[in-house]
Design an enzyme around this catalytic site. Structure first.
Site: not given
Ligand code: G16
Length: 543
Positions: A18, A22, A113-114, A126, A277, A279, A281-282, A344, A363-365, A376, A496
């Protein structure tokens, strides 16, 4: 300058997910693993000789080692200059900001990220393009293709570069400039929001708590919230970044930020709580004893945008990922602006923003952002909320409840089943695909299935098509169950389930989401056969 050409063999698992590649740190530490992927990026992006790159990461374990390797490879691959965040640090939105501000060819961001960090944790990498946004699928597909046929990579044979002192040094013909990781981003924020109004709000006794989760936003929050906006020192917690995030899981949600959640639920809770989070962005937004779902947050920001200096002229349009609730759709309808539904992944918003079709996305995430960068942006969302509270002078709960009273409430929850055996997760998806023919018309409690499909998206700007983006089960009353496999996990598969029901009845708006969604949750378990096919009784995380 001597350039070494190293023979290597392809790894076949370097498909970006996504958001980039990772994997466990130990996977990246294999001989040639990182180098292969970096060379595959360079082999795919057609950078002109002498181009400038931005480079930085969230400071997790292996960040510094990776930065030295990438610098030496960039020098050998003909880049003219690399801007590196001091100490190798750049939050993801700050990297996007720097790419745009200095009009560079692109950037490489190091982050998982998270996901947890440390020697046993995760690492990620990335490429972002010149618009500051994550590479599109066309580019990530090309990188993956290159990674499967790679036979060699190049790097210069030179000592490491100092990353801790601001200034310029040479790596052969390439210039390395270590830049302040915070200042460009802080200036951008000051240009978007009414800092005077936020300063007055905080000076007037409005108490906030920001949890940086021992991750990258610590220095950004200290500079912006404390130094520029006058928040007290105890308004920030876990503000010193650590390579392993203090052993925590730097994901701002109700499960992984328990310390902040308990502070915000105490009798003497601050007025406003937020977390970001790994990095940066959340974001998670909390009021006193009140949780704002990310989908509602996006809708609220859209509805209140004209209170913010940067968006005073109105929004061109909004966008949300498919599993994100339709709360923002209702605002868009009322504002008479377009609303786009994408797969997503933040990368899908880039074209829409570049084409001027949308101003806000979410996004919901726990991701929200605008066209000020192409990622983000956690602190941006926090500042947006503080600015709108400063303008409205109401509590978080009052603002959300008024919104629900006006637009109705899209009651929402997400169930995550982490680290499932991949075969079990695929069995659930296969079962759902096989049910499409029989689901329409079936009744589950009060919910009757209208339609089910596997979401696909045609980008309205470049016409590219993305298929297999998540299973949608749509009910007659507008409620939805979405099921998809995460593209960011590093262990087995994460499945999910996203649940959404629409309720206009104000008398129900006080209900906890789990109570309000109880019947839909049962329907989801019945339709997916999740417990039978995976043996899992409970989700790992509920948000
Ligand atoms: C990344 C993407 C987001 C996505 C999230 C969750 O976020 O940039 O657009 O909503 O992963 O993705 P998944 O449901 O595929 O785990 P981040 O914050 O991890 O870079």
């Amino acid at each position: 300058m001597s350039v070494l050409t190293i023979a290597t063999q392809a790894f076949l698992d370097q498909k970006p997910g996504t958001s980039g590649l990772r994997k466990k740190v130990t996977v990246f530490q294999q001989t040639h693993y990182l180098e292969n992927f970096v060379q595959s990026i360079f082999n795919s992006i057609n950078a002109p000789q002498g181009a400038t790159l931005v480079l930085g990461g969230d400071g997790r374990y292996y960040n510094r080692t990776a930065i030295q390797i990438i610098l030496k490879m960039a020098a050998a691959n003909g880049f003219g200059k690399v801007l590196v965040g001091q100490g190798g640090i750049l939050s993801t939105p700050a990297a996007s900001c720097v790419i745009r501000k200095y009009q560079t060819f692109g950037g490489i961001i190091l982050s998982a990220s998270h996901n947890p960090g440390g020697i046993d944790g995760d690492f990620g990498i990335k490429f972002n393009g010149s618009n500051g946004g994550p590479a599109t699928e066309t580019v990530t597909d090309a990188i993956f293709a290159a990674s499967k046929v790679i036979t060699q990579y190049q790097l210069v044979d030179m000592p490491d570069v100092s990353l801790d002192t601001l200034g310029v040094s040479q790596l052969g013909a390439m210039t390395v400039e270590v830049i302040d990781a915070v200042s460009d981003y802080a200036e951008l924020m000051a240009s978007l929001f009414d800092f005077t109004a936020i300063r007055d709000l905080l000076a007037g006794g409005f108490r906030i708590k920001f949890d940086a989760m021992h991750a990258v936003t610590g220095p950004y929050a200290t500079e912006i919230l404390q130094h520029r906006l006058g928040a007290s020192a105890d308004s920030l917690m876990n503000a010193v970044p650590l390579e392993d995030f203090g052993g925590g899981h730097p994901d701002p949600n109700l499960t992984y930020a328990p310390e902040l959640v308990s502070i915000m639920h105490a009798d003497d809770a601050p007025d406003f709580g937020a977390a970001s989070d790994g990095d940066g962005d959340r974001n998670m937004i909390l009021g006193k004893q009140f949780f704002v779902t990310p989908s509602d947050s996006l809708a609220l920001l859209a509805a209140n945008a004209t209170l913010i200096p940067a968006y005073r002229g109105g929004l061109a349009g909004v966008a949300r990922s498919m599993p994100t609730s339709a709360a923002v759709d209702r605002v868009a309808l009322a504002l008479n602006i377009p609303c786009y539904e994408t797969p997503t992944g933040w990368k899908f918003f880039g074209n829409l923003m570049d084409a001027g079709k949308v101003t806000l996305c979410g996004e919901e995430s726990f991701g929200t952002g605008s066209d000020h960068v192409r990622e983000k942006d956690g602190l941006w969302a926090v500042l947006f909320w503080l600015n709108l509270i400063a303008a409205r002078r109401q509590t978080v709960a009052e603002i959300v409840r008024e919104h629900w009273a006006q637009y109705g409430r899209n009651v929402y929850s997400r169930y995550d089943y982490e680290a499932l055996p991949t075969a079990d997760a695929q069995a659930v998806m296969a079962h759902l695909l096989a049910s499409f023919a029989t689901l329409p018309g079936q009744q589950f409690g009060k919910y009757c299935v209208q339609h089910s499909d596997d979401f696909s998206y045609t980008d309205p700007v470049d016409g590219s098509v993305s298929t297999g983006q998540g299973i949608r089960i749509l009910f007659v009353d507008g409620s939805r169950i979405i099921v998809r496999l995460s593209g960011t996990g590093t262990e087995g598969a994460t499945l999910r389930i996203y649940l959404e029901a629409y309720d206009v009845d104000v008398a129900n708006h006080h209900l906890d989401a789990q109570v309000a969604l109880a019947e839909l949750i049962q329907a989801a378990l019945q339709i997916t056969q999740l417990q039978q096919l995976t043996g899992r009784e409970q989700p790992t995380v509920i948000t």
